[in-house]
Design an enzyme around this catalytic site. Structure first.
Site, PDB file in Angstrom:
ATOM      1  N   GLY A 158     -15.233  17.858  23.443  1.00 41.85           N
ATOM      2  CA  GLY A 158     -16.166  18.885  23.938  1.00 41.85           C
ATOM      3  C   GLY A 158     -16.132  20.122  23.045  1.00 41.85           C
ATOM      4  O   GLY A 158     -17.165  20.663  22.643  1.00 41.85           O
ATOM      5  N   HIS A 159     -14.911  20.575  22.733  1.00 43.67           N
ATOM      6  CA  HIS A 159     -14.771  21.740  21.855  1.00 43.67           C
ATOM      7  C   HIS A 159     -15.376  21.450  20.477  1.00 43.67           C
ATOM      8  O   HIS A 159     -16.065  22.287  19.895  1.00 43.67           O
ATOM      9  CB  HIS A 159     -13.289  22.093  21.649  1.00 43.67           C
ATOM     10  CG  HIS A 159     -12.575  22.527  22.889  1.00 43.67           C
ATOM     11  ND1 HIS A 159     -11.537  21.797  23.434  1.00 43.67           N
ATOM     12  CD2 HIS A 159     -12.724  23.616  23.674  1.00 43.67           C
ATOM     13  CE1 HIS A 159     -11.071  22.431  24.503  1.00 43.67           C
ATOM     14  NE2 HIS A 159     -11.774  23.543  24.677  1.00 43.67           N
ATOM     15  N   ASP A 187     -18.399  24.745  31.738  1.00 43.88           N
ATOM     16  CA  ASP A 187     -17.975  25.965  32.439  1.00 43.88           C
ATOM     17  C   ASP A 187     -19.220  26.833  32.648  1.00 43.88           C
ATOM     18  O   ASP A 187     -19.347  27.922  32.091  1.00 43.88           O
ATOM     19  CB  ASP A 187     -16.911  26.694  31.626  1.00 43.88           C
ATOM     20  CG  ASP A 187     -15.675  25.848  31.430  1.00 43.88           C
ATOM     21  OD1 ASP A 187     -14.725  25.995  32.198  1.00 43.88           O
ATOM     22  OD2 ASP A 187     -15.695  24.986  30.514  1.00 43.88           O
ATOM     23  N   GLY A 222      -7.685  26.272  23.149  1.00 46.09           N
ATOM     24  CA  GLY A 222      -6.920  25.243  22.450  1.00 46.09           C
ATOM     25  C   GLY A 222      -6.869  23.943  23.212  1.00 46.09           C
ATOM     26  O   GLY A 222      -7.694  23.690  24.097  1.00 46.09           O
ATOM     27  N   ARG A 267      -7.427  19.927  30.503  1.00 49.62           N
ATOM     28  CA  ARG A 267      -6.538  19.569  31.615  1.00 49.62           C
ATOM     29  C   ARG A 267      -6.449  18.055  31.811  1.00 49.62           C
ATOM     30  O   ARG A 267      -5.542  17.584  32.512  1.00 49.62           O
ATOM     31  CB  ARG A 267      -7.029  20.221  32.911  1.00 49.62           C
ATOM     32  CG  ARG A 267      -6.932  21.744  32.870  1.00 49.62           C
ATOM     33  CD  ARG A 267      -7.692  22.341  34.046  1.00 49.62           C
ATOM     34  NE  ARG A 267      -7.911  23.766  33.875  1.00 49.62           N
ATOM     35  CZ  ARG A 267      -7.141  24.717  34.399  1.00 49.62           C
ATOM     36  NH1 ARG A 267      -6.099  24.377  35.135  1.00 49.62           N
ATOM     37  NH2 ARG A 267      -7.409  25.975  34.216  1.00 49.62           N
TER      38      ARG A 267
HETATM   39  P1  AMP Z   1     -11.559  26.155  27.104  1.00 56.90           P
HETATM   40  O1  AMP Z   1     -10.726  25.850  25.915  1.00 56.90           O
HETATM   41  O2  AMP Z   1     -11.354  25.227  28.233  1.00 56.90           O
HETATM   42  O3  AMP Z   1     -11.545  27.600  27.496  1.00 56.90           O
HETATM   43  O4  AMP Z   1     -13.056  25.863  26.622  1.00 56.90           O
HETATM   44  C1  AMP Z   1     -13.584  26.476  25.526  1.00 56.90           C
HETATM   45  C2  AMP Z   1     -15.059  26.206  25.487  1.00 56.90           C
HETATM   46  O5  AMP Z   1     -15.271  24.814  25.391  1.00 56.90           O
HETATM   47  C3  AMP Z   1     -15.799  26.702  26.717  1.00 56.90           C
HETATM   48  O6  AMP Z   1     -17.016  27.292  26.317  1.00 56.90           O
HETATM   49  C4  AMP Z   1     -16.010  25.442  27.473  1.00 56.90           C
HETATM   50  O7  AMP Z   1     -17.137  25.489  28.304  1.00 56.90           O
HETATM   51  C5  AMP Z   1     -16.209  24.436  26.389  1.00 56.90           C
HETATM   52  N1  AMP Z   1     -15.935  23.083  26.842  1.00 56.90           N
HETATM   53  C6  AMP Z   1     -14.843  22.632  27.503  1.00 56.90           C
HETATM   54  N2  AMP Z   1     -15.000  21.334  27.814  1.00 56.90           N
HETATM   55  C7  AMP Z   1     -16.204  20.962  27.362  1.00 56.90           C
HETATM   56  C8  AMP Z   1     -16.938  19.737  27.380  1.00 56.90           C
HETATM   57  N3  AMP Z   1     -16.454  18.632  27.935  1.00 56.90           N
HETATM   58  N4  AMP Z   1     -18.153  19.744  26.813  1.00 56.90           N
HETATM   59  C9  AMP Z   1     -18.678  20.856  26.248  1.00 56.90           C
HETATM   60  N5  AMP Z   1     -18.026  22.013  26.203  1.00 56.90           N
HETATM   61  C10 AMP Z   1     -16.808  22.073  26.742  1.00 56.90           C
END
Ligand code: AMP
Length: 602
Positions: A332-333, A450, A327, A487
Site C-alpha cells: 500500500g505504501h 485511512d 514505516g 498491523r
Molecule cells: P501508515 O504508515 O499506516 O501511517 O500509512 C501511511 C500512509 O499509507 C497513509 O496515507 C495510509 O493511508 C497509507 N496506506 C496504508 N495502507 C494502505 C493501503 N493498503 N493502501 C493504500 N494506502 C495505504
C-alpha cells in the site's frame, strides 16, 4: 642573434583592433610599415589613414611580398585558412620573419612558412583591446606570451621589446592552457563584475561603478598576492544560510542574474577547496543546486540536513511530494510512492512512528519497526524509488517532549475513529503539520484506507491555507481482499483468515448499495456489513455510514456514503472502508471529495 630591425619593411595582415595597435606602436618605435593587407577595405583604409603613406592591398599575398617582417593579426579562426592560402600563393621565403598573434596557437600553424625558410613565432599580448584604438601606449608594459623555437626567439623578443612589452616563454603544447587562463581572467572577471553591477543597481547603490572599482582592485591585489588565501566570504566559511539568502533575494528581484551568481559561487567553491580541504564542497554545491536528484534514495535523519538537501530543488522550481508513513512498509505504501512521482519532481518518504497519535502505550510499543527492510523496499522500486527518505528520531520531531502547540481539527475528526481514539487525530494533524513545514512539500499523498485521516488533513490544509495539494490514492489489497496494513504483520494465520471479514463485509455492502435507482439505502448496507462481521470473530468497534465530505452520519437514502469499519482481530485493531454510491468509479468520487481533480484518477 637575429633581431627584427626597424629598418625592415613591415606588413600588417589584419588591421583589426590588435593589428592597428601594433602598427601604431611599431611606427612609433621607428619601424617602416609598408603594407596593410587582409581584413575589410574599411579597416585597411582606416589604418592607412592613421599611418599615412602606407600601401593597402586587397590580396594579403601582395602585402606579404612587399615586406620582410609580417604580422598576422587576423582572428584566431581565420589564421589557419589564411596561412594555407598564402602558402598556395607561394609568398613565403627566407627573407620573411613571420609572427602571428593568435593566443591559442603556437608557431606550428606557420609551419609552411618555416619550410619556405621564414623565421616564425607566435606572440600574444595579455591585453584586452575591445575597440579599435590608436593610442600606442596601450601596449606599453604588456606581458606577451612568446612561443618560438630557440633560433626564432631572438627576433620575436626584440619585436616585443620594441612594442614596449616583455616576452614570457610558453611551450607550444601549453598554448591552449595559456589561452584558457587568459580567457578565464578576462571573461570571468568581466562577467562577474557586470553581474555584480546589476545586483548593486537592484540593491539601489547609486554609483555602482566607483563602488566596484575599489572592491575589484583590492580583490585582484589580494588574489594575485595571496592566491586562494586572499579569498574570504561565505563560501570559505561554509555559510550555506547566507548563500541561501543571497539566492532567494536574487531569484526574487533579479532572477536572470541567478545562473551567473550560481556559477560564480560554484567556481569559488571549486577554487577554494583546492587549498582548503575543510571546505565542505559537496554540501555547498548541493545547496547551489548543482546536486542532481540522487539515483538511490538518500537517507536523512535530521531536519537541517533535509532542508539543505531540498533547498536547491525547491529553488529550481521542482515540485516536492511527501508521502508520510509510520514505516513497516508494504504494498500500500509503495503504491503511494509510485503515485507520488506523478504529482511532482522530488519524492520524499517520511518514516516516523508518531507517539502523539497513539492513545494506548501498548499499541505504540507493539507497532512494528522494520527500518532496514523499509529502506531496501524503497530502493528496490528503482525508477519509482523516492529521492529522499526522512527518518527523524523522537528528539528531532519533539525536542521539548510533547509540543505546546497542537493542531485540533474539529467536526470531521469527531466521528468514526475519532470517537473511539481520543486525541488520535490531534496527534495526526500535529505531526503532519510539522512534516509539511519541515519538508515544504507542494503535494502530499495519503491512502484511502485511512479515509478519515485524509479528510482531517484536507480540512487542516483548507482551514490553515497550507500550500499543499492533498492527493488520495486507492486502497491496495492483497489477492484475498485484505487491505494491506502494517498491523497485518501481527496477525497469525487464523487471525488473518478472520480479518478477511472486513473486506467481505464491505463487498456485501457494496453489492447491497447497487440495487436502488434513487441512491444508497444506508440501513440496508450497514446491516449487511454488520451481519458479515457478526458472523465472524471480528470484535466490531463500529460499522458506520457517513457523508464522504463531512464525515457526519447519514441515514435513509443518500447519493453517496462512506461505509467505514473498525474492529479487533485478537488484539490487533484494523480499519477499512468503501465508498458507496457512484460505485462504478470510486476514484472519481474520491477526486471529487478531495478536490484533487483528475490527479486521484491516476
Ligand atoms: P501508515 O504508515 O499506516 O501511517 O500509512 C501511511 C500512509 O499509507 C497513509 O496515507 C495510509 O493511508 C497509507 N496506506 C496504508 N495502507 C494502505 C493501503 N493498503 N493502501 C493504500 N494506502 C495505504
Amino acid at each position: 642573434m637575429t633581431t627584427s630591425s626597424p629598418a625592415r619593411r613591415v606588413a600588417i595582415i589584419g588591421p583589426g583592433r590588435l593589428g592597428t595597435l601594433m602598427a601604431v606602436s611599431l611606427r612609433r618605435s621607428g619601424y617602416r610599415i609598408v603594407a596593410i593587407g587582409g581584413g575589410s577595405e574599411t579597416s585597411r583604409d582606416r589604418l592607412a589613414q592613421t599611418l599615412s603613406g602606407v600601401h593597402t592591398y586587397d590580396d594579403p599575398g601582395d602585402a606579404v611580398r612587399a615586406a620582410e617582417l609580417v604580422i598576422l593579426a587576423v582572428p584566431d579562426r581565420a589564421l589557419e585558412p589564411l596561412v594555407r592560402a598564402l602558402a598556395v600563393a607561394d609568398v613565403f621565403s627566407a627573407v620573411h620573419q613571420l609572427v602571428h598573434v593568435a593566443g591559442i596557437f603556437g608557431p606550428e600553424v606557420l609551419a609552411v612558412a618555416a619550410k619556405a625558410g621564414a623565421q616564425v613565432a607566435a606572440c600574444h599580448p595579455a591585453v584586452s583591446v575591445p575597440t579599435v584604438v590608436t593610442d600606442p601606449d596601450r601596449l606599453m608594459n604588456a606581458a606577451w606570451a612568446l612561443t618560438a623555437s630557440p633560433i626564432n626567439r631572438g627576433f620575436a623578443t626584440a619585436l616585443i621589446h620594441d612594442l614596449g612589452g616583455t616576452a614570457y616563454l610558453v611551450e607550444a603544447n601549453r598554448r591552449v592552457l595559456y589561452h584558457a587562463a587568459l580567457t578565464v581572467a578576462s571573461n570571468a572577471t568581466a562577467a562577474a563584475l557586470v553581474t555584480a553591477r546589476r545586483l548593486l543597481a537592484a540593491a539601489g547603490v547609486a554609483d555602482a561603478h566607483q563602488f566596484l572599482t575599489a572592491l575589484a582592485t583590492s580583490s585582484v591585489a589580494h588574489a594575485v598576492r595571496d592566491g586562494v588565501a586572499g579569498v574570504s566570504g561565505p563560501v570559505v566559511r561554509g555559510d550555506v544560510e547566507t548563500l541561501g539568502r543571497h539566492a532567494d533575494a536574487i531569484l526574487a528581484d533579479v532572477p536572470d542574474c541567478y545562473q551567473a551568481y550560481q556559477a560564480f559561487t560554484a567556481a569559488t567553491v571549486h577554487t577554494v577547496v583546492t587549498a582548503n580541504p575543510s571546505v565542505d564542497a559537496p554540501r555547498l554545491l548541493a545547496h547551489l543546486g548543482h546536486a542532481d536528484l540522487p539515483g538511490q534514495p538518500q537517507l536523512l535523519t535530521c531536519a537541517d540536513a533535509l532542508r539543505d538537501a531540498l533547498a536547491p530543488h525547491r529553488r529550481h522550481g521542482r515540485r516536492i511530494v511527501l508521502v508520510p508513513t509510520m514505516g513497516a512498509l508494504h504494498a500500500g505504501h509503495l503504491a503511494l510512492v509510485r503515485q507520488a512521482h506523478r504529482h511532482g519532481d522530488v519524492v520524499v518518504v517520511s518514516i516516523f512512528v508518531n507517539p502523539l497519535q497513539f492513545e494506548n502505550p501498548d499499541d505504540l510499543a507493539a507497532y512494528p519497526q522494520t527500518l532496514e527492510t523499509d529502506l531496501q523496499q524503497l530502493a528496490d522500486l528503482c525508477d519509482a524509488a523516492p529521492h529522499f527518505v526522512f527518518v527523524p528520531d523522537h528528539v528531532q520531531m519533539y525536542p521539548n517532549g510533547r509540543p505546546q502547540t497542537q493542531v485540533v481539527v474539529s467536526t470531521v475528526s469527531e466521528t468514526l475513529c475519532g470517537a473511539h481514539r481520543a486525541g488520535h487525530f490531534v496527534g495526526v494533524a500535529t505531526v503532519v503539520t510539522k512534516l509539511f513545514a519541515l519538508v515544504g512539500c507542494d503535494v502530499a499523498v495519503f491512502g484511502q484506507k485511512d479515509f478519515q485521516q485524509a479528510a482531517v488533513i484536507r480540512q487542516l490544509v483548507a482551514d490553515l491555507n497550507l500550500p499543499v495539494t492533498v492527493v488520495v490514492a486507492p486502497t491496495v489489497r492483497a489477492s484475498d481482499g485484505l487491505a494491506w496494513s502494517s498491523r497485518n504483520e501481527r496477525l497469525g494465520v487464523h487471525e488473518r483468515a478472520v480479518a478477511l471479514g472486513f473486506s467481505r463485509a464491505l463487498a456485501v455492502a457494496a453489492t447491497t448499495s447497487l440495487g436502488l435507482r434513487e441512491g444508497v439505502d444506508v440501513a440496508a448496507c450497514v446491516g449487511a456489513a454488520r451481519q458479515v462481521l457478526d458472523d465472524s470473530d471480528v470484535v466490531v468497534e463500529y460499522v458506520a455510514a457517513v457523508d464522504p465530505v463531512t464525515l457526519q452520519p447519514v441515514s435513509g437514502t443518500v447519493a453517496t456514503a462512506l461505509l467505514a469499519i473498525a474492529g479487533y482481530v485478537g488484539d490487533v485493531r484494523l480499519i477499512d472502508n468503501v465508498l458507496l454510491g457512484d460505485r462504478v468509479d470510486e476514484q472519481r468520487l474520491i477526486a471529487a471529495v478531495f478536490g484533487s481533480g483528475k490527479e486521484a484518477d491516476d
